[in-house]
Motif scaffolding. Structure first.
Motif, short mmCIF file in Angstrom:
data_model
loop_
_atom_site.label_atom_id
_atom_site.label_comp_id
_atom_site.label_asym_id
_atom_site.label_seq_id
_atom_site.Cartn_x
_atom_site.Cartn_y
_atom_site.Cartn_z
N GLY A 28 -14.46 8.03 1.24
CA GLY A 28 -14.35 8.29 2.52
C GLY A 28 -13.97 9.89 2.81
N PHE A 29 -13.30 10.47 2.08
CA PHE A 29 -12.76 11.70 1.98
C PHE A 29 -13.67 12.80 1.44
CE2 PHE A 29 -10.21 15.65 1.12
CZ PHE A 29 -9.99 15.92 2.51
N PRO A 30 -14.21 13.71 1.84
CA PRO A 30 -15.16 14.65 1.19
C PRO A 30 -14.40 15.52 -0.04
CG PRO A 30 -14.79 15.38 3.33
CD PRO A 30 -14.04 14.02 3.09
N GLY A 31 -14.80 15.21 -1.24
CA GLY A 31 -14.03 16.24 -2.32
C GLY A 31 -12.56 15.66 -2.82
N ASP A 32 -11.85 16.59 -3.32
CA ASP A 32 -10.64 16.38 -3.91
C ASP A 32 -9.49 16.66 -2.72
OD1 ASP A 32 -11.43 15.64 -6.23
OD2 ASP A 32 -10.97 17.74 -7.20
N LEU A 33 -8.47 15.63 -2.82
CA LEU A 33 -7.52 15.75 -2.00
C LEU A 33 -6.74 17.16 -2.05
CD1 LEU A 33 -5.89 12.20 -1.96
CD2 LEU A 33 -7.52 13.18 -0.13
N PRO A 34 -6.38 17.77 -0.80
CA PRO A 34 -5.81 19.06 -0.97
C PRO A 34 -4.49 18.98 -1.00
CG PRO A 34 -6.52 18.85 1.53
CD PRO A 34 -7.18 17.74 0.55
N PHE A 35 -3.63 17.99 -1.30
CA PHE A 35 -2.33 17.44 -1.50
C PHE A 35 -2.15 16.49 -2.45
CE2 PHE A 35 -4.31 15.16 1.83
CZ PHE A 35 -3.93 13.94 1.50
N ARG A 36 -0.68 16.55 -2.91
CA ARG A 36 -0.56 15.49 -3.92
C ARG A 36 -0.13 14.01 -3.40
NH1 ARG A 36 3.90 13.77 -6.83
NH2 ARG A 36 3.51 12.87 -8.79
N LEU A 37 -0.75 13.16 -3.75
CA LEU A 37 -0.80 11.90 -3.22
C LEU A 37 -0.44 10.98 -4.45
CD1 LEU A 37 -0.88 9.39 -1.11
CD2 LEU A 37 -3.44 9.32 -1.66
N GLU A 38 0.70 10.29 -4.21
CA GLU A 38 1.15 9.00 -5.24
C GLU A 38 1.16 7.99 -4.58
OE1 GLU A 38 4.58 10.17 -7.80
OE2 GLU A 38 5.32 8.51 -7.07
N THR A 39 0.79 6.82 -5.13
CA THR A 39 1.15 5.58 -4.70
C THR A 39 1.78 4.66 -5.86
OG1 THR A 39 -1.13 4.75 -5.47
CG2 THR A 39 -0.96 5.57 -3.18
N GLY A 40 2.35 3.46 -5.30
CA GLY A 40 3.00 2.82 -6.42
C GLY A 40 3.78 1.53 -5.63
N TYR A 41 4.47 1.06 -6.73
CA TYR A 41 5.58 -0.23 -6.38
C TYR A 41 6.83 0.15 -7.01
CZ TYR A 41 1.10 -2.87 -5.45
OH TYR A 41 -0.31 -3.36 -4.91
N ILE A 42 7.77 -0.24 -6.21
CA ILE A 42 9.19 -0.25 -6.71
C ILE A 42 9.48 -1.72 -6.62
CG2 ILE A 42 11.48 0.16 -6.52
CD1 ILE A 42 9.90 2.62 -7.54
N GLY A 43 10.21 -2.29 -7.86
CA GLY A 43 10.76 -3.79 -7.73
C GLY A 43 12.03 -3.79 -7.26
N VAL A 44 12.38 -4.69 -6.15
CA VAL A 44 13.73 -4.94 -5.62
C VAL A 44 14.05 -6.28 -5.71
CG1 VAL A 44 13.61 -2.78 -4.28
CG2 VAL A 44 12.75 -4.76 -3.12
N GLY A 45 15.33 -6.52 -5.40
CA GLY A 45 15.75 -7.96 -5.31
C GLY A 45 15.97 -8.60 -6.62
N ASP A 46 16.39 -10.08 -6.67
CA ASP A 46 16.67 -10.46 -7.82
C ASP A 46 15.33 -10.51 -8.99
OD1 ASP A 46 19.00 -11.19 -6.84
OD2 ASP A 46 18.22 -13.15 -6.10
N SER A 47 15.59 -9.98 -9.92
CA SER A 47 14.50 -10.05 -10.82
C SER A 47 13.39 -9.01 -10.49
CB SER A 47 14.10 -11.31 -11.39
OG SER A 47 15.19 -12.12 -11.74
N ASP A 48 13.74 -8.26 -9.59
CA ASP A 48 12.65 -7.31 -9.09
C ASP A 48 11.49 -8.18 -8.68
OD1 ASP A 48 14.02 -4.76 -9.74
OD2 ASP A 48 13.32 -5.02 -11.74
N ASN A 49 11.61 -9.16 -7.99
CA ASN A 49 10.49 -10.09 -7.53
C ASN A 49 9.81 -9.69 -6.60
OD1 ASN A 49 9.33 -12.65 -8.01
ND2 ASN A 49 10.10 -13.29 -6.07
N VAL A 50 10.54 -8.73 -5.66
CA VAL A 50 9.69 -8.09 -4.42
C VAL A 50 9.47 -7.00 -4.97
CG1 VAL A 50 10.01 -7.01 -2.06
CG2 VAL A 50 11.17 -9.49 -2.85
N GLN A 51 8.00 -6.76 -4.80
CA GLN A 51 7.44 -5.15 -5.04
C GLN A 51 6.93 -4.69 -3.71
OE1 GLN A 51 6.26 -3.84 -8.34
NE2 GLN A 51 8.09 -5.55 -8.92
N LEU A 52 7.83 -3.58 -3.58
CA LEU A 52 7.42 -2.77 -2.22
C LEU A 52 6.42 -1.60 -2.77
CD1 LEU A 52 11.06 -2.51 -0.65
CD2 LEU A 52 9.14 -4.07 -0.05
N PHE A 53 5.46 -1.72 -1.82
CA PHE A 53 4.28 -0.51 -2.16
C PHE A 53 4.53 0.87 -1.30
CE2 PHE A 53 0.04 1.37 -1.43
CZ PHE A 53 -0.53 1.70 -2.44
#
Length: 469
Positions: A28-53
Motif C-alpha cells: 500500500g506504500f509506494p517504494g521503500d519506507l523513508p524511515f526506520r520501522l521496527e515491529t515486534g513483541y515483548i513478553g510480560v507477566g508470569d512466564s512472559d505469557n502476555v505478548q505486547l505488540f
C-alpha cells in the motif's frame, strides 16, 4: 559498566521473550519506507505469557539525540496503530487513491517522528495484535494491571535496545491513556529511586484530552455546553442552581434538577461529543417519544466504530469514523500481517478499538489527580493539551484539576501562533524544577493531532526543544 555489558546482564536477568523485525516496505506504500520501522513483541507477566505488540519508528532527525517516547492510545483497547496512522505517526491513509478494498498509504508531513523516536504499543493485552496464550490468567483487566504490564514492557524494551537507554524519555498518550500514563510515570520514578535496572532517563510526560477524574471530566460538560452556546444562559443558571453543580451523580428525587438535565440532554443529544462541529452519524434507533434523562445517556460513550454496509454510508453525511474503515481492511489483510511479522493465528480479528475488551475492563482507578500531585515533586516537564471543541473530555474540566495541583503561575493565559495565526492558548505552571504547560488547540476535537496536525506538530516540536509554544 558499559551500556552493552549492562544490557547483557539485564537480558539474562529478565529472560526477555522478545522478537523484533526491521520493516523496509509495506503493501500500500509506494517504494521503500523513508524511515526506520521496527515491529515486534515483548513478553510480560508470569512466564512472559502476555505478548505486547509494538511499532517502533526512529526519529527522522537524529535518533541518537532525539527524545524517546512511549505512546499509548485510549479506549481502553485502542491500537497504537490508530495513533500512528491517524494522529502523530509518519504514515496516513490516502483516501483519494484507495479503491476496491485496497487501502493506500502516504506520508504524513506533520509526523511527530520528525522530532522524536516513538514506540506505539498495543496495550493492554487484547488490544490490536497483542495476545496471551492463556486468558484464564487474566479474567479481568484493570488500570493497575495495564499500567504494570506496560511498565514491564518498557523496562524490557530498553534492555533489548540499549542504544536508547540515555535518550530523554517521555511517556505520552491521549484520551483514556490519561488514566494509565501517570501511573506508569510513577512506576518509572519509583523504580529509578529504588535503583531498579535499567535506570530510565525519564524527563516527563505528554497527555492529550486526558481522562483524569471521570466524574469531574463528565461534570464539566454542562459548563462546556453553555460556553459553546449549546444551552442558553437561563437553562445553565437553572441547572447549576437546582443540581448544585452536580450533574453526574444526581438524586433522582430532585425533580427540578432531573427536569433541567432532561432539557440539557435534549439540546446536546445529537451533538458529536468528540468534535461538536462535525456530524454525529453513528447508527441509532429512532428516539422514543417519552425519552427521559438518565446519567448514562448524559455520559455518552465514544461513538461506535463499525464497518457499515456501503448502502448505509451513502445515505449518511460524511463521518470521521468512516476514515477508520481503511485501517480495519488494511490490518486484517494477511499480506499486511505477514509484512508486520504478526504471529499467525494469535488473534481472530484486528479491530482499531476493541469494544469487547472495553466491556470487561475494570476501571479500578477513579482519578489520577493524586498521581499528578505526587509527580509535581519530581522535577519533570509535563505537556497537557486539549482540543477545545471536544465535549467528551472538555478543556474546562482539565483546567479545573490542573489548578487543583496548587502550582505557581509562571506565565499567564496567552495565545500561541502557527503561521501568524492563533493556534490555541497556553499557560505555564512551575513548582521548583517541575514545570507544566497546558495548551488548547483551537478548533480541534478529542484526538487533537487528528484534527489539527500542523498546529500540534508545531506545539510538540517547540515543547521538546524547550522553546515557548
Amino acid at each position: 559498566m558499559t551500556a552493552l555489558l549492562q544490557a547483557l546482564v539485564l537480558v539474562l536477568l529478565f529472560r526477555i521473550a522478545a522478537s523484533r523485525f526491521n520493516i523496509t516496505s509495506l503493501p500500500g506504500f509506494p517504494g521503500d519506507l523513508p524511515f526506520r520501522l521496527e515491529t515486534g513483541y515483548i513478553g510480560v507477566g508470569d512466564s512472559d505469557n502476555v505478548q505486547l505488540f509494538y511499532y517502533f519508528i526512529e526519529s527522522e532527525g537524529t535518533p541518537e539525540n532525539a527524545p524517546l517516547m512511549l505512546w499509548l492510545s485510549g479506549g481502553p483497547g485502542c491500537s497504537g496503530f490508530s495513533a500512528l496512522a491517524y494522529e502523530i505517526g509518519p504514515l496516513s491513509f490516502d483516501y483519494a487513491h484507495s479503491f476496491d478494498n485496497k487501502p493506500q498509504l502516504k506520508l504524513n508531513p506533520y509526523s511527530w517522528t520528525k522530532v522524536a523516536n516513538i514506540i506505539f504499543i498495543d496495550a493492554p493485552v487484547g488490544t490490536g495484535f497483542s495476545y496471551t496464550n492463556s486468558w484464564e490468567e487474566y479474567p479481568t483487566l484493570n488500570d493497575t494491571i495495564s499500567s504494570a504490564q506496560t511498565y514491564e514492557f518498557l523496562r524490557k524494551w530498553l534492555v533489548d535496545h540499549p542504544s536508547f537507554l540515555y535518550n530523554p524519555l517521555y511517556v505520552g498518550g491521549d484520551s483514556y491513556a490519561g488514566k494509565v500514563v501517570p501511573i506508569i510515570v510513577q512506576e518509572i520514578s519509583n523504580g529509578n529511586e529504588d535503583g531498579l535496572e535499567p535506570q530510565m532517563n525519564l524527563k516527563g510526560y505528554v497527555l492529550g484530552n486526558p481522562v483524569t477524574d471521570q466524574e469531574r471530566d463528565e461534570n464539566s460538560r454542562v459548563l462546556f455546553a453553555y460556553l459553546k452556546a449549546l444551552i442558553d444562559h437561563g437553562l445553565y443558571q437553572s441547572t447549576k442552581r437546582n443540581c448544585k453543580g452536580e450533574y453526574v451523580n444526581v438524586d433522582p428525587n430532585n425533580a427540578l434538577c432531573v427536569y433541567d438535565l432532561e432539557r440539557v440532554n435534549e439540546c446536546i443529544e445529537d451533538i458529536n461529543l468528540q468534535q461538536i462541529l462535525e456530524p454525529k452519524c453513528n447508527p441509532q434507533s429512532p428516539k422514543p417519544i417519552d425519552r427521559k434523562w438518565h446519567p448514562q445517556e448524559f455520559s455518552e460513550k465514544d461513538p461506535i466504530d463499525l464497518l457499515l454496509p456501503s448502502s448505509q454510508l451513502v445515505s449518511m453525511p460524511w463521518c470521521r469514523a468512516t476514515n477508520y474503515i481503511l485501517s480495519q481492511i488494511w490490518a486484517n489483510d494477511k499480506t499486511i500481517q505477514s509484512a508486520l511479522h504478526v504471529v499467525q493465528g494469535s488473534i481472530k480479528e484486528w479491530v482499531r478499538c476493541n469494544d469487547s475488551l472495553t466491556s470487561s475492563y475494570v476501571q479500578d482507578v477513579s482519578s489520577t489527580v493524586g498521581y499528578h500531585q505526587n509527580l509535581t515533586t519530581k522535577g519533570y516537564r509535563v505537556l497537557i493539551y486539549s482540543g477545545d471543541h471536544d465535549m467528551s473530555i472538555p478543556y474546562v474540566g482539565t483546567t479545573t484539576w490542573i489548578e487543583s495541583l496548587n502550582l505557581t503561575l509562571d506565565s499567564q493565559w496567552n495565545p500561541w501562533f502557527v503561521n501568524a495565526q492563533i493556534a490555541g492558548y497556553k499557560v505555564k505552571y512551575t513548582l521548583g524544577k517541575y514545570e507544566l504547560t497546558y495548551a488548547t488547540v483551537k478548533g480541534a476535537g478529542h484526538t487533537a493531532p487528528e484534527f489539527n496536525p500542523k498546529e500540534c506538530f508545531a506545539m510538540i516540536s517547540r515543547w521538546f526543544a524547550a522553546y515557548p509554544l
